[in-house]
Scaffold this motif. Sequence first.
Motif, PDB file in Angstrom:
ATOM      1  N   GLY B 310       0.795  -1.214   0.000  1.00 22.03           N
ATOM      2  CA  GLY B 310       0.000   0.000   0.000  1.00 22.03           C
ATOM      3  C   GLY B 310       0.834   1.274   0.000  1.00 22.03           C
ATOM      4  N   LEU B 311       2.002   1.219  -0.610  1.00 18.89           N
ATOM      5  CA  LEU B 311       2.829   2.415  -0.672  1.00 18.89           C
ATOM      6  C   LEU B 311       2.520   3.194  -1.940  1.00 18.89           C
ATOM      7  N   GLY B 312       2.707   4.509  -1.870  1.00 19.16           N
ATOM      8  CA  GLY B 312       2.578   5.323  -3.064  1.00 19.16           C
ATOM      9  C   GLY B 312       3.805   5.110  -3.939  1.00 19.16           C
ATOM     10  N   PRO B 313       3.736   5.581  -5.230  1.00 21.38           N
ATOM     11  CA  PRO B 313       4.862   5.363  -6.136  1.00 21.38           C
ATOM     12  C   PRO B 313       6.181   5.895  -5.576  1.00 21.38           C
ATOM     13  N   TYR B 314       6.147   7.131  -5.036  1.00 18.84           N
ATOM     14  CA  TYR B 314       7.404   7.719  -4.569  1.00 18.84           C
ATOM     15  C   TYR B 314       7.924   7.026  -3.319  1.00 18.84           C
ATOM     16  N   GLU B 315       6.993   6.586  -2.470  1.00 19.00           N
ATOM     17  CA  GLU B 315       7.437   5.827  -1.292  1.00 19.00           C
ATOM     18  C   GLU B 315       8.104   4.530  -1.731  1.00 19.00           C
ATOM     19  N   THR B 316       7.499   3.879  -2.746  1.00 16.21           N
ATOM     20  CA  THR B 316       8.091   2.634  -3.235  1.00 16.21           C
ATOM     21  C   THR B 316       9.494   2.876  -3.774  1.00 16.21           C
ATOM     22  N   ILE B 317       9.643   3.959  -4.557  1.00 16.52           N
ATOM     23  CA  ILE B 317      10.969   4.269  -5.110  1.00 16.52           C
ATOM     24  C   ILE B 317      11.977   4.480  -3.980  1.00 16.52           C
ATOM     25  N   LEU B 318      11.542   5.183  -2.928  1.00 18.18           N
ATOM     26  CA  LEU B 318      12.470   5.420  -1.814  1.00 18.18           C
ATOM     27  C   LEU B 318      12.834   4.110  -1.131  1.00 18.18           C
ATOM     28  N   VAL B 319      11.832   3.210  -0.991  1.00 18.37           N
ATOM     29  CA  VAL B 319      12.123   1.899  -0.397  1.00 18.37           C
ATOM     30  C   VAL B 319      13.134   1.146  -1.258  1.00 18.37           C
ATOM     31  N   ILE B 320      12.913   1.181  -2.583  1.00 18.71           N
ATOM     32  CA  ILE B 320      13.829   0.496  -3.499  1.00 18.71           C
ATOM     33  C   ILE B 320      15.232   1.095  -3.384  1.00 18.71           C
ATOM     34  N   ALA B 321      15.290   2.439  -3.343  1.00 16.58           N
ATOM     35  CA  ALA B 321      16.595   3.097  -3.221  1.00 16.58           C
ATOM     36  C   ALA B 321      17.274   2.682  -1.916  1.00 16.58           C
ATOM     37  N   GLY B 322      16.499   2.657  -0.835  1.00 17.71           N
ATOM     38  CA  GLY B 322      17.058   2.250   0.447  1.00 17.71           C
ATOM     39  C   GLY B 322      17.586   0.825   0.404  1.00 17.71           C
ATOM     40  N   PHE B 323      16.818  -0.043  -0.275  1.00 14.51           N
ATOM     41  CA  PHE B 323      17.220  -1.434  -0.439  1.00 14.51           C
ATOM     42  C   PHE B 323      18.572  -1.528  -1.158  1.00 14.51           C
ATOM     43  N   TYR B 324      18.730  -0.734  -2.244  1.00 16.93           N
ATOM     44  CA  TYR B 324      19.990  -0.770  -2.982  1.00 16.93           C
ATOM     45  C   TYR B 324      21.141  -0.211  -2.149  1.00 16.93           C
ATOM     46  N   ILE B 325      20.856   0.835  -1.367  1.00 19.47           N
ATOM     47  CA  ILE B 325      21.931   1.452  -0.594  1.00 19.47           C
ATOM     48  C   ILE B 325      22.445   0.452   0.460  1.00 19.47           C
ATOM     49  N   ILE B 326      21.502  -0.253   1.105  1.00 17.53           N
ATOM     50  CA  ILE B 326      21.912  -1.230   2.120  1.00 17.53           C
ATOM     51  C   ILE B 326      22.614  -2.419   1.465  1.00 17.53           C
ATOM     52  N   LEU B 327      21.979  -2.966   0.411  1.00 20.18           N
ATOM     53  CA  LEU B 327      22.576  -4.111  -0.276  1.00 20.18           C
ATOM     54  C   LEU B 327      23.957  -3.747  -0.816  1.00 20.18           C
ATOM     55  N   GLY B 328      24.068  -2.486  -1.282  1.00 19.25           N
ATOM     56  CA  GLY B 328      25.304  -2.026  -1.893  1.00 19.25           C
ATOM     57  C   GLY B 328      26.475  -1.956  -0.926  1.00 19.25           C
TER      58      GLY B 328
END
Lengths: 206, 428
Positions: B310-328
Amino acid sequence: MVAGPGAFAPLDRTLALARRTGRGATWVSGAALIVTCLLVSVEVLLRKLFNVTLGGMDEISGYVLAVSVSWTLSFALAEQAHIRIDVLYNLVEGRLRAVLDLLSLVSLAGFSFLLTYWAGRLLESSIDFGSTSNSALQVPLWLPQSLWFGGLAFFSLNLAALLLRAIGCLIAGDTAGISRIAGIKSVEDEIEDQTDLHAPGSATQG
Amino acid sequence: MLATALTTLILLIVLSLPVAAAMGVLGLILGELYSPMPLVRTLGDLAWSTSTNNLLVAIPMFVLLGEILLRTGVSSRMYTALSHWLGWLPGGLMHSNVGTSALFAATSGSSVATAATVGTVALPEVQVHGYNERLFLGSLAAGGTLGILIPPSINMIIFAVLTNTSLPSLYLAGILPGLLLAGLFMAMIAGACILNANWGGQRISTNWRARLQSLPHLLPPAAIFAVVVGSIYAGFATPTEAAALGVVAALVLAAAFGALKVSVLLAAFEGTMRTTAMIVLIIIAAYFLNLVFAAIGLADAMEDFISTLGLGPYETILVIAGFYIILGCFMETLSMMIATVPIVTPIVISLGFDPIWFGVVLMLLLETALVTPPIGLNLFVVQSIRPSRGPMNDVMVGTMPFVGVLLAMIGLVIAFPSIALWLPAVMR
């Protein structure tokens, strides 16, 4: 290379030969790549300047890539260039590390055997049906595909030999030997490979 | 199914299996468990069509181009020339570090090669001019990451192949963010050196005569960039053809500098094929894994899962970005990208975002991954070429401000997508 039992001497000689062959394949592939670049450039310039279209280089360069990659997979293996994530690997030592190395060799070999087998089936059907490429060139596909299959088979045989050698080490209880055959490069080695730091001005190694 | 896939993948990766094998094995396991059809039968066809993909041919060509240039000594002349032009700024040679990185990035598709090449030339200058060593090291590690953002970028080629997006558009989209990021790096350096007067080292003495005389040394990289990028946008070459033209131009340059020897070529061949074989094998495995994902409906399951959050598009993008930053922080960037892009990109597109824009955001995230400890390849590169064998910590601390700039840049591109999309739209 290993002061192990003499029973492995023939295997070690085979591996050394495979290594030299792999390096040779790299040079041939590099040369083929340069020739491809030259031909593609000629094609582009003819098209641009004289409106003459040769055509077909895009297809041929694809074959060059497929064949050269299949034949240089072994060299990349010998140079330990196939990426592995070493977070856990760096935390363990000795026997556990040897287990991880063996596991990595087994998985790569398994994947490569399957790949080679199904590449062989593809080649077989190309021969049976006399398939040609879907282009103006109408290249009989068995031609590039058999070269490609040959490279994959070479990679698989190489892996099989390495696997045998590693199992030999396992039986002899030589865990360090396994890591020497199938280990991960240290970060420093890897960076040196990727950048050739000592090269500028005096690139004499190689 | 989602949980099985994820835990198996993590297990295989943690066991330090080669990434290609880990993806292949995961594909086989999931296919066996969830697919009614024997998906492994597609492996031959799939491997053949992937490894003859015309766009992928550009990868060995760009790697070879970089390998040849690396050995011509072009970069040290470039560095000296730029120091005459940028050395007067507060922070002196650190601006040449960023500038040379940006310029080198315009001929090279690799961030590691960029950091190593510029670093080798620049590092001896730390002692000579008395810079703050940490910030200097940071400018090299971070400047090097520009390699994959400014065209030609090898990572962008892989992204284009995996997501079926236009590589010329991606390249165009990377130019402005690349220049802006280089500018922000330099602004940060200048700001830091104005606040701390002793960080910036001694002034570089120069004059207009020296500046003008140094200009010819900037020509070789400019020429390569013009050949490669120009031929694509003048509309007479595909990216692969442009790469071939670039290789020929680099050969001519190497010959002109007297660096074209058999030993040089053989070393370049080995470096090129080692990288290419490794990348193509991972891509073949990734293609197979994607096919399995699609066949067993895992891609849909993933999208459903995201929508249940139930996230908005921009929230999802931020979650994805956060995921990449941590994984990275923990994962090698190339394999991280190939493993995740086929899953993440459809989600992003289904949210209504432009894939070209996401490609640029992803490159910025990968750049961040390259300089975030504990696993950041560019940090290791800079550390390994330091003449003064100080602690690794210096590099990490010195790079932190630049990580801040990278994060700000990611925020900017997310908030203002036109930074990336304006140039492709104008040039179309």
